[in-house]
Design a protein around this motif. Structure first.
Motif, PDB file in Angstrom:
ATOM      1  N   LEU A 270       0.853  -1.186   0.000  1.00  0.00           N
ATOM      2  CA  LEU A 270       0.000   0.000   0.000  1.00  0.00           C
ATOM      3  C   LEU A 270       0.890   1.237   0.000  1.00  0.00           C
ATOM      4  O   LEU A 270       1.385   1.666   1.046  1.00  0.00           O
ATOM      5  CB  LEU A 270      -0.912  -0.009   1.237  1.00  0.00           C
ATOM      6  N   ASP A 271       1.104   1.800  -1.161  1.00  0.00           N
ATOM      7  CA  ASP A 271       1.983   2.962  -1.287  1.00  0.00           C
ATOM      8  C   ASP A 271       1.201   4.241  -1.012  1.00  0.00           C
ATOM      9  O   ASP A 271       0.000   4.333  -1.302  1.00  0.00           O
ATOM     10  CB  ASP A 271       2.575   2.992  -2.703  1.00  0.00           C
ATOM     11  N   GLU A 272       1.882   5.230  -0.447  1.00  0.00           N
ATOM     12  CA  GLU A 272       1.284   6.525  -0.089  1.00  0.00           C
ATOM     13  C   GLU A 272       0.042   6.315   0.760  1.00  0.00           C
ATOM     14  O   GLU A 272      -1.039   6.858   0.487  1.00  0.00           O
ATOM     15  CB  GLU A 272       0.973   7.355  -1.338  1.00  0.00           C
ATOM     16  N   ILE A 273       0.193   5.536   1.817  1.00  0.00           N
ATOM     17  CA  ILE A 273      -0.924   5.234   2.703  1.00  0.00           C
ATOM     18  C   ILE A 273      -1.477   6.492   3.344  1.00  0.00           C
ATOM     19  O   ILE A 273      -2.675   6.568   3.685  1.00  0.00           O
ATOM     20  CB  ILE A 273      -0.481   4.212   3.788  1.00  0.00           C
ATOM     21  N   ASN A 274      -0.654   7.514   3.490  1.00  0.00           N
ATOM     22  CA  ASN A 274      -1.084   8.775   4.087  1.00  0.00           C
ATOM     23  C   ASN A 274      -2.054   9.537   3.197  1.00  0.00           C
ATOM     24  O   ASN A 274      -2.670  10.523   3.626  1.00  0.00           O
ATOM     25  CB  ASN A 274       0.126   9.660   4.401  1.00  0.00           C
ATOM     26  N   SER A 275      -2.211   9.108   1.936  1.00  0.00           N
ATOM     27  CA  SER A 275      -3.144   9.773   1.019  1.00  0.00           C
ATOM     28  C   SER A 275      -4.515   9.114   1.000  1.00  0.00           C
ATOM     29  O   SER A 275      -5.425   9.594   0.321  1.00  0.00           O
ATOM     30  CB  SER A 275      -2.558   9.773  -0.409  1.00  0.00           C
ATOM     31  N   ALA A 311       3.663   2.248   2.779  1.00  0.00           N
ATOM     32  CA  ALA A 311       4.696   3.270   2.614  1.00  0.00           C
ATOM     33  C   ALA A 311       4.088   4.648   2.752  1.00  0.00           C
ATOM     34  O   ALA A 311       2.939   4.879   2.361  1.00  0.00           O
ATOM     35  CB  ALA A 311       5.379   3.133   1.257  1.00  0.00           C
ATOM     36  N   ALA A 312       4.853   5.556   3.326  1.00  0.00           N
ATOM     37  CA  ALA A 312       4.437   6.954   3.473  1.00  0.00           C
ATOM     38  C   ALA A 312       5.556   7.842   2.941  1.00  0.00           C
ATOM     39  O   ALA A 312       6.734   7.592   3.202  1.00  0.00           O
ATOM     40  CB  ALA A 312       4.143   7.280   4.934  1.00  0.00           C
ATOM     41  N   ASN A 313       5.169   8.866   2.173  1.00  0.00           N
ATOM     42  CA  ASN A 313       6.184   9.768   1.617  1.00  0.00           C
ATOM     43  C   ASN A 313       6.374  11.027   2.447  1.00  0.00           C
ATOM     44  O   ASN A 313       7.086  11.945   2.042  1.00  0.00           O
ATOM     45  CB  ASN A 313       5.844  10.144   0.169  1.00  0.00           C
ATOM     46  N   ILE A 314       5.702  11.091   3.612  1.00  0.00           N
ATOM     47  CA  ILE A 314       5.932  12.171   4.569  1.00  0.00           C
ATOM     48  C   ILE A 314       6.067  11.541   5.959  1.00  0.00           C
ATOM     49  O   ILE A 314       5.720  10.379   6.154  1.00  0.00           O
ATOM     50  CB  ILE A 314       4.786  13.212   4.567  1.00  0.00           C
ATOM     51  N   ASN A 315       6.558  12.312   6.901  1.00  0.00           N
ATOM     52  CA  ASN A 315       6.683  11.819   8.269  1.00  0.00           C
ATOM     53  C   ASN A 315       5.302  11.451   8.801  1.00  0.00           C
ATOM     54  O   ASN A 315       4.407  12.295   8.855  1.00  0.00           O
ATOM     55  CB  ASN A 315       7.313  12.909   9.141  1.00  0.00           C
ATOM     56  N   PRO A 316       5.081  10.181   9.173  1.00  0.00           N
ATOM     57  CA  PRO A 316       3.744   9.766   9.614  1.00  0.00           C
ATOM     58  C   PRO A 316       3.242  10.507  10.847  1.00  0.00           C
ATOM     59  O   PRO A 316       2.030  10.710  10.993  1.00  0.00           O
ATOM     60  CB  PRO A 316       3.909   8.266   9.891  1.00  0.00           C
ATOM     61  N   ILE A 317       4.138  10.914  11.737  1.00  0.00           N
ATOM     62  CA  ILE A 317       3.711  11.681  12.920  1.00  0.00           C
ATOM     63  C   ILE A 317       3.135  13.019  12.480  1.00  0.00           C
ATOM     64  O   ILE A 317       2.109  13.481  13.015  1.00  0.00           O
ATOM     65  CB  ILE A 317       4.896  11.894  13.891  1.00  0.00           C
ATOM     66  N   GLU A 318       3.776  13.662  11.489  1.00  0.00           N
ATOM     67  CA  GLU A 318       3.242  14.912  10.950  1.00  0.00           C
ATOM     68  C   GLU A 318       1.905  14.676  10.263  1.00  0.00           C
ATOM     69  O   GLU A 318       0.989  15.508  10.348  1.00  0.00           O
ATOM     70  CB  GLU A 318       4.236  15.531   9.959  1.00  0.00           C
ATOM     71  N   ALA A 319       1.783  13.516   9.575  1.00  0.00           N
ATOM     72  CA  ALA A 319       0.515  13.187   8.913  1.00  0.00           C
ATOM     73  C   ALA A 319      -0.604  13.010   9.926  1.00  0.00           C
ATOM     74  O   ALA A 319      -1.753  13.405   9.683  1.00  0.00           O
ATOM     75  CB  ALA A 319       0.690  11.920   8.077  1.00  0.00           C
ATOM     76  N   LYS A 321      -0.749  14.525  12.893  1.00  0.00           N
ATOM     77  CA  LYS A 321      -1.061  15.865  13.397  1.00  0.00           C
ATOM     78  C   LYS A 321      -1.944  16.633  12.420  1.00  0.00           C
ATOM     79  O   LYS A 321      -2.804  17.429  12.832  1.00  0.00           O
ATOM     80  CB  LYS A 321       0.232  16.645  13.644  1.00  0.00           C
ATOM     81  N   LYS A 322      -1.742  16.408  11.132  1.00  0.00           N
ATOM     82  CA  LYS A 322      -2.525  17.101  10.113  1.00  0.00           C
ATOM     83  C   LYS A 322      -3.810  16.358   9.773  1.00  0.00           C
ATOM     84  O   LYS A 322      -4.495  16.707   8.803  1.00  0.00           O
ATOM     85  CB  LYS A 322      -1.676  17.283   8.849  1.00  0.00           C
ATOM     86  N   ASN A 323      -4.120  15.324  10.534  1.00  0.00           N
ATOM     87  CA  ASN A 323      -5.350  14.541  10.364  1.00  0.00           C
ATOM     88  C   ASN A 323      -5.408  13.868   8.987  1.00  0.00           C
ATOM     89  O   ASN A 323      -6.491  13.716   8.402  1.00  0.00           O
ATOM     90  CB  ASN A 323      -6.587  15.431  10.563  1.00  0.00           C
ATOM     91  N   LYS A 324      -4.263  13.458   8.496  1.00  0.00           N
ATOM     92  CA  LYS A 324      -4.202  12.732   7.232  1.00  0.00           C
ATOM     93  C   LYS A 324      -3.990  11.230   7.447  1.00  0.00           C
ATOM     94  O   LYS A 324      -4.141  10.445   6.499  1.00  0.00           O
ATOM     95  CB  LYS A 324      -3.066  13.280   6.356  1.00  0.00           C
ATOM     96  N   LEU A 325      -3.658  10.851   8.671  1.00  0.00           N
ATOM     97  CA  LEU A 325      -3.410   9.452   8.976  1.00  0.00           C
ATOM     98  C   LEU A 325      -3.927   9.148  10.384  1.00  0.00           C
ATOM     99  O   LEU A 325      -3.597   9.860  11.345  1.00  0.00           O
ATOM    100  CB  LEU A 325      -1.906   9.144   8.899  1.00  0.00           C
ATOM    101  N   ARG A 326      -4.756   8.113  10.486  1.00  0.00           N
ATOM    102  CA  ARG A 326      -5.267   7.713  11.794  1.00  0.00           C
ATOM    103  C   ARG A 326      -4.121   7.171  12.645  1.00  0.00           C
ATOM    104  O   ARG A 326      -3.310   6.369  12.177  1.00  0.00           O
ATOM    105  CB  ARG A 326      -6.337   6.643  11.633  1.00  0.00           C
ATOM    106  N   SER A 327      -4.079   7.591  13.887  1.00  0.00           N
ATOM    107  CA  SER A 327      -2.992   7.147  14.756  1.00  0.00           C
ATOM    108  C   SER A 327      -3.068   5.651  15.024  1.00  0.00           C
ATOM    109  O   SER A 327      -2.037   4.964  15.065  1.00  0.00           O
ATOM    110  CB  SER A 327      -3.026   7.925  16.086  1.00  0.00           C
TER     111      SER A 327
END
Length: 488
Positions: A270-275, A311-319, A321-327
């Motif tokens: 699953l690529d770019e999971i933060n999207s 895979a995530a192309n940005i820091n997942p912790i930042e994602a 915080k920006k509500n782009k990724l469920r903790s």
């Protein structure tokens, strides 16, 4: 060269005319697509057209009166004789040779590929010379080789893809820097585990390359590797792609398995999971926890045995915080985490990467680039590479496309302009390193003073011209001269 307006056939020339170089070829002198080379009965050049000059690189004055064995070689060791020279063979046998493919060398070890037809010139049943008409086919051969190479690449790619959906192994990861070597070793250690793995890396660092390599290094390598880019597909469509559909679930829906089912006993990447949309992340989390999925429109749950690499192309912790990724999804996916280093942290690998890209493009483009010059390599190593290895590959694709067939090395002028401009900017910055003493305001004034002074000097004290170069008005330039206490 003296020429005549005689329009008679070459075969009717008299012996005296041919030795005076008075051949009736004036009307075709301007034709450059075809090459015409005429020798006398001794094999010495008496006519050499403009087309010959363009293809072989000689000039008329350099070849007139010379025997063709002085001008050409079959290879570095083999000179022309009656066995390998069409001119000499025709002079000896008196028989025309048509549409003959020839490959030979001229001065400077330049290789020539031509299609050649050579005819004898008779006068009163006596051979008094030979005329050769030929056309360069080197570009046509290069195009043909490129097509064949591309076809072979596609065939080989298809063969590899048909195996388990992959074509990358750890051995394909190029570079020997300490940070990359350590990352590969860590990847090999964690790939055997059945726990979910999260790859973190900037765009272009090679996350899928690592994912495929990890799959092929694991115990499920015989199973399928299925990949999906979560950022490239709308959420509604992505859900049906992941979990599958049942007939009647929506208009046009059919019974179709999703990627979880297709990756059974293998790996789902699953690529770019933060999207991925947050609502779909909730459904994905449930599937990971229960190891069961439900096709859209179905009440039946299916048990899936699929390893997950995301895979995530940005820091997942930042994602998060920006509500782009469920903790909770992050903690589920990041049981084992691998950070892929950006290219700027492994600049020593650029040498190997560039060498590989040159080798690959030589095959595809049918070129013979031997390497890259030190100056061009220095420019590459001074660049920050925000697009990482992918951007470097594209830069080398550009450089190889720009390079001529005669070029041996990639030079700075072959590189994309943004890389060259980056080097110029760094030179300007480095010039003012000595002023950076911690006081930002004073440092900026000193740098501005140097830049303005330099532009005024370069403009020969023409203040209007200097202002245009600096992108400011003349009045503003006068104001800055006063503030910075620059004497006119």
């Amino acid at each position: 060269m003296n020429e005549t307006n005689d329009d008679s056939c070459v075969l009717n020339l008299n012996f005296n005319n041919i030795h005076k170089n008075e051949l009736p070829l004036k009307s075709i002198e301007v034709i450059e697509d075809f090459c015409i080379h005429v020798v006398d009965k001794e094999g010495r050049t008496i006519y050499y057209s403009k087309g010959c000059e363009n293809v072989e690189g000689y000039r008329k004055k350099d070849v007139f009166g010379k025997h063709i064995s002085e001008l050409y070689r079959i290879d570095e060791c083999t000179k022309l004789d009656t066995n390998n020279s069409m001119h000499l063979k025709v002079l000896k046998t008196g028989k025309a040779i048509k549409e003959k493919h020839m490959n030979y060398m001229v001065s400077g070890n330049k290789h020539i590929d031509i299609i050649n037809s050579t005819y004898p010139i008779y006068f009163k049943n006596e051979i008094i010379g030979a005329i050769s008409v030929f056309k360069d086919i080197s570009e046509l051969k290069q195009l043909s080789r490129s097509i064949v190479n591309l076809q072979n690449e596609l065939i080989n790619q298809k063969k590899l893809d048909n195996k388990n959906g992959t074509h990358y192994y750890f051995e394909d990861i190029i570079g020997s820097s300490d940070i990359l070597t350590q990352t590969i070793e860590t990847a090999k250690k964690i790939c055997e585990s059945h726990y979910p793995k999260l790859l973190i890396g900037e765009t272009g660092t090679g996350k899928e390359l690592f994912a495929q390599s990890m799959h092929n290094h694991s115990s499920v390598s015989d199973g399928p590797f299925v990949a999906v880019n979560c950022g490239a597909i709308p959420e509604q469509l992505l859900e049906s792609i992941l979990f599958g559909t049942t007939k009647g679930a929506f208009t046009g829906a059919t019974d179709r398995p999703g990627l979880f089912e297709e990756a059974q006993n293998g790996t789902l990447f699953l690529d770019e999971i933060n999207s991925m949309g947050l609502s779909l992340q909730t459904k994905l989390l449930r599937a990971l926890e229960t190891k069961k999925i439900r096709r859209i429109g179905s009440n039946k749950e299916l048990l899936v045995n699929t390893r997950i690499i995301s895979a995530a192309n940005i820091n997942p912790i930042e994602a998060i915080k920006k509500n782009k990724l469920r903790s909770d999804l992050y903690y589920r996916l990041a049981v084992l985490t691998l950070e892929i280093p950006p290219l700027r942290l492994r600049l020593d690998d650029i040498d190997e990467l560039v060498t590989n890209f040159i080798e690959v493009n030589n095959k595809i483009m049918a070129k013979n680039i031997k390497g890259i010059s030190n100056k061009a390599l220095e420019l590459l190593k001074n660049f920050n590479w925000p697009g990482n290895v992918r951007q470097l590959r594209h830069a080398m694709d550009y450089a190889m496309s720009i390079a001529d067939s005669k070029d041996i090395f990639i030079e700075p002028n072959h590189l994309p302009q943004y890389i060259i401009e980056n080097s110029k900017s760094k030179k300007i910055f480095n010039t003012y390193d000595k002023y950076q003493t911690g006081n930002l305001k004073r440092t900026l004034k000193e740098i501005e003073k140097k830049i303005i002074t330099r532009e005024i000097e370069n403009s020969n004290n023409n203040y209007s011209q200097a202002a245009r170069k600096l992108g400011i008005s003349r009045q503003h330039l006068q104001y800055r001269l006063k503030i910075l206490k620059i004497k006119k």
